[in-house]
Design a protein around this motif. Structure first.
Motif, PDB file in Angstrom:
ATOM      1  N   ASN A 184      16.248  -8.212  -3.808  1.00 40.68           N
ATOM      2  CA  ASN A 184      16.808  -8.503  -5.122  1.00 40.68           C
ATOM      3  C   ASN A 184      18.289  -8.185  -5.140  1.00 40.68           C
ATOM      4  OD1 ASN A 184      17.024  -5.733  -5.327  1.00 40.68           O
ATOM      5  ND2 ASN A 184      15.297  -5.502  -6.762  1.00 40.68           N
ATOM      6  N   ASP A 239      19.846  -5.709  -6.078  1.00 42.46           N
ATOM      7  CA  ASP A 239      20.155  -4.337  -5.675  1.00 42.46           C
ATOM      8  C   ASP A 239      19.886  -4.088  -4.199  1.00 42.46           C
ATOM      9  OD1 ASP A 239      20.847  -3.655  -8.317  1.00 42.46           O
ATOM     10  OD2 ASP A 239      18.736  -3.287  -8.820  1.00 42.46           O
ATOM     11  N   LYS A 247      16.974  -4.294  -2.748  1.00 34.55           N
ATOM     12  CA  LYS A 247      15.605  -3.835  -2.495  1.00 34.55           C
ATOM     13  C   LYS A 247      14.766  -4.973  -1.932  1.00 34.55           C
ATOM     14  CE  LYS A 247      15.320  -0.453  -6.282  1.00 34.55           C
ATOM     15  NZ  LYS A 247      14.526  -0.048  -7.477  1.00 34.55           N
ATOM     16  N   VAL A 292      11.493  -6.984  -1.976  1.00 40.25           N
ATOM     17  CA  VAL A 292      10.534  -7.240  -3.048  1.00 40.25           C
ATOM     18  C   VAL A 292       9.231  -7.747  -2.437  1.00 40.25           C
ATOM     19  CG1 VAL A 292      10.065  -8.546  -5.149  1.00 40.25           C
ATOM     20  CG2 VAL A 292      12.398  -7.784  -4.660  1.00 40.25           C
ATOM     21  N   ALA A 305       4.524   1.013 -10.970  1.00 38.90           N
ATOM     22  CA  ALA A 305       5.765   1.437 -11.625  1.00 38.90           C
ATOM     23  C   ALA A 305       6.216   2.795 -11.096  1.00 38.90           C
ATOM     24  CB  ALA A 305       5.565   1.494 -13.138  1.00 38.90           C
ATOM     25  N   ASN A 317       7.657   2.266  -7.603  1.00 41.12           N
ATOM     26  CA  ASN A 317       8.981   1.648  -7.665  1.00 41.12           C
ATOM     27  C   ASN A 317      10.047   2.659  -8.083  1.00 41.12           C
ATOM     28  OD1 ASN A 317       7.967  -0.849  -6.875  1.00 41.12           O
ATOM     29  ND2 ASN A 317       7.774  -1.620  -8.968  1.00 41.12           N
ATOM     30  N   ASP A 331      14.257   3.823  -3.749  1.00 40.35           N
ATOM     31  CA  ASP A 331      15.178   2.750  -4.146  1.00 40.35           C
ATOM     32  C   ASP A 331      15.347   1.683  -3.072  1.00 40.35           C
ATOM     33  OD1 ASP A 331      16.643   4.163  -2.302  1.00 40.35           O
ATOM     34  OD2 ASP A 331      18.162   4.864  -3.723  1.00 40.35           O
ATOM     35  N   GLU A 373      10.620  -2.810  -4.038  1.00 39.10           N
ATOM     36  CA  GLU A 373      10.076  -3.100  -5.362  1.00 39.10           C
ATOM     37  C   GLU A 373       8.798  -3.930  -5.185  1.00 39.10           C
ATOM     38  OE1 GLU A 373      11.164  -5.299  -9.601  1.00 39.10           O
ATOM     39  OE2 GLU A 373      12.648  -5.243  -7.982  1.00 39.10           O
ATOM     40  N   LYS A 420       5.896  -6.111  -6.960  1.00 43.32           N
ATOM     41  CA  LYS A 420       5.623  -6.881  -8.182  1.00 43.32           C
ATOM     42  C   LYS A 420       4.181  -7.360  -8.155  1.00 43.32           C
ATOM     43  CE  LYS A 420      10.279  -8.525  -9.311  1.00 43.32           C
ATOM     44  NZ  LYS A 420      11.123  -9.730  -9.603  1.00 43.32           N
TER      45      LYS A 420
END
Length: 443
Positions: free
Chosen positions: A47, A49, A51, A53, A73, A76, A80, A83, A85
Motif C-alpha cells: 500500500n 505506506d 506495507k 497487503v 485489526a 495489523n 507496521d 496489512e 484484509k
C-alpha cells in the motif's frame, strides 16, 4: 469482544525473527516495483505506506465474524510491515471461486477453509505444503491442539495452519422442553431417548402433516456434515480408516441411516431439505427444539433471547462420537516468498496467546491452544465446547481424503435426499451410493 491490546514481549521477539527475512524480500520488491509491488494470488500488493497487503478469503459470515476481524485489526496494529484484509463470503461461494481464481493467479493470498476440504485442493496442486512453518520453533506450534494440526495433513504433508478446532454441541430449547412436559434440565443422552421425545417435541396442531414445531433442525445439504457423522453412532462410516475402501453400504452404516431417515421422513422429527442456514433459523425462531451446531451460533441464539442449554450430542448404540470442525488457513501454490513470510507472521499471531484469547472471547470457540483456556473469561462457551470429555470423543469427518468433498457433495448428499424423499429404500439407495464412493476413491 475484547478491546485492542498491545503485543507482549514474547510476541515481539518472535515477530522480530520472522521479519528479518520478510524485510529483505519486501525491500527488494519495492525497489523493483516502485512501491506497487505485485506478489502472487491476490497480489501481496504494497500500500501507500509500503506495507505488504494480504487478501484473506474466509467464510466467517456468522456471528463469529466480528471476532475474526478484531484479531486481524489487532495484528495489523501490532506491527507496521503487513496489512491483512479480510474478504468474507459464504463458504460455498469460496469453494467455487478458489479453483478458478488460484489457477488464474488472481485469487487470495491466504485461504481459510474446512481442513477436510484441503486434501482435494492439495491434490490438484493448488496449495503449498506448510511443513516448514511447523518446523520453525519461533511459531510455537507445539502449543496447538494436535487434532487441530493433524486435520490438514494429506499424503504426509501439512497444508494448513488451524484457525479453530471445535466439537459440535447439542443446543436445546428449554422452554419447548417444558411446554412438552419434558425436564428442561435433562436433554436426551442417547438416540433412543431422543426418539422417545420426538412425538412430544414435534407438534402438528392442525393435523395437516406440516408440523409447526420440530424435534430437531437437521440439515441435509450445504451445512456442517452432522448427518454423515451420525453413522459413527453404530460403528458405521463412509470410508474405511485407511481411506481406500467405501464402507457406506456396510450393515453398520445402513443401520444408522435407517434409524435417522425413518425419524425424519416418517416421524417428521425434522423438515426435509434444510440447509445449514435454514436449520439455524428454525432453531433460532423457536420452531425446533434441538440443533447440533458449533459455537459460532451462540451469539445469534443469545441475541434472539432463546432460553437454551448446551449438552454433548446424544450417543448412538455404538458409543459417543462427536463431530469436530477444523478450519485451517492455507496458501496458494503460486505464493511468492514475501507473501509466504508475511502470511507466516499472521498465522503465528493468530495462534499466539494474545490472538487466541481475543478470538475465543469474541467467538465462543475454544482456543486452539490449551494453555490459555483459563484466561478466556469473557464468554462461558469456550469452556463448554472445549471440555475434556467432549474433545476426547471428537473426530473429524473424512480427514486426509482428497475425494472427501466430492464424496459428500455428489454422492452422499444426493443419496440422502433421495432416501428422505422416499425414492427407494435406504439399503437400495446407499448400497448403490457405496459403489459411487468407491469409484471416487479409485480415481
Amino acid at each position: 469482544m475484547r478491546s485492542q491490546h498491545a503485543p507482549t514481549t514474547s510476541w515481539r521477539r518472535r515477530r522480530r525473527s520472522i521479519l528479518m527475512g520478510l524485510a529483505t524480500t519486501s525491500a527488494v520488491a519495492l525497489a523493483l516495483s516502485g512501491c506497487a509491488g505485485q506478489g502472487s494470488g491476490g497480489g501481496g500488493d504494497t500500500n501507500a505506506d509500503g506495507k505488504i497487503v494480504l487478501d484473506f478469503w474466509n467464510g466467517f459470515t456468522g456471528p463469529d465474524g466480528p471476532a475474526l476481524e478484531q484479531v486481524i485489526a489487532d495484528f495489523n496494529a501490532s506491527q507496521d510491515e503487513i496489512e491483512v484484509k479480510a474478504n468474507i463470503m459464504p463458504w460455498d461461494t469460496l469453494y467455487q471461486k478458489v479453483l478458478t481464481s488460484v489457477a488464474a493467479k488472481d485469487g487470495p493470498d491466504i485461504i481459510a477453509m474446512s481442513a477436510a476440504r484441503m486434501p482435494q485442493f492439495a491434490d490438484e496442486g493448488l496449495f503449498l505444503p506448510l511443513d516448514d512453518y511447523y518446523d520453525d520453533a519461533a511459531h510455537d506450534t507445539a502449543a496447538l491442539a494436535p487434532a487441530a494440526v493433524e486435520a490438514s495433513i494429506y499424503d504426509g504433508k501439512n497444508y494448513g495452519v488451524p484457525v479453530n478446532f471445535t466439537p459440535m454441541m447439542m443446543y436445546y430449547n428449554k422452554d419447548l422442553f417444558s411446554a412438552a412436559g419434558l425436564d428442561p434440565e435433562a436433554p436426551p443422552t442417547t438416540w433412543d431417548e431422543f426418539a422417545a421425545m420426538v412425538p412430544q417435541l414435534t407438534v402438528d396442531e392442525n393435523g395437516d402433516g406440516k408440523p409447526e414445531q420440530y424435534a430437531i433442525a437437521l440439515g441435509d445439504h450445504e451445512t456442517v456434515p452432522i448427518f454423515p457423522s451420525l453413522l459413527w453412532g453404530t460403528g458405521g462410516s463412509i470410508v474405511s480408516d485407511d481411506g481406500a475402501t467405501s464402507t457406506l453400504g456396510d450393515p453398520e452404516s445402513i443401520e444408522a441411516l435407517d434409524f435417522w431417515v425413518s425419524l425424519v421422513r416418517d416421524q417428521k422429527a425434522s423438515p426435509i431439505g434444510l440447509n445449514g442456514a435454514d436449520a439455524d433459523k428454525l432453531f433460532q425462531t423457536g420452531k425446533a427444539a434441538i440443533e447440533i451446531v458449533g459455537p459460532w451460533m451462540t451469539t445469534g441464539f443469545d441475541e434472539a433471547g432463546l432460553n437454551f442449554g448446551l449438552a454433548k450430542p446424544f450417543a448412538g448404540p455404538g458409543g459417543e462420537n462427536v463431530l469436530a470442525d477444523v478450519v485451517a488457513m492455507g496458501l496458494p501454490s503460486n505464493a511468492s516468498d514475501d507473501v509466504k513470510n508475511a502470511a507466516y507472521e499472521f498465522f503465528a499471531y493468530w495462534n499466539s496467546a494474545e490472538g487466541q484469547i481475543t478470538w475465543s472471547s469474541g467467538s465462543g470457540f475454544p482456543p486452539t491452544r490449551a494453555d490459555v483456556a483459563d484466561q478466556v473469561t469473557e464468554s462461558p462457551y469456550p469452556a463448554i465446547f472445549g471440555a475434556a470429555d467432549v474433545v476426547d470423543s471428537a473426530q473429524v469427518l473424512l480427514p486426509g481424503i482428497a475425494a472427501g468433498g466430492p464424496i459428500l457433495e455428489t454422492v452422499f448428499t444426493p443419496a440422502l435426499q433421495r432416501a428422505l424423499n422416499g425414492e427407494g429404500t435406504v439399503e437400495e439407495i446407499f448400497t448403490a451410493a457405496s459403489d459411487q464412493v468407491q469409484a471416487e476413491l479409485d480415481k
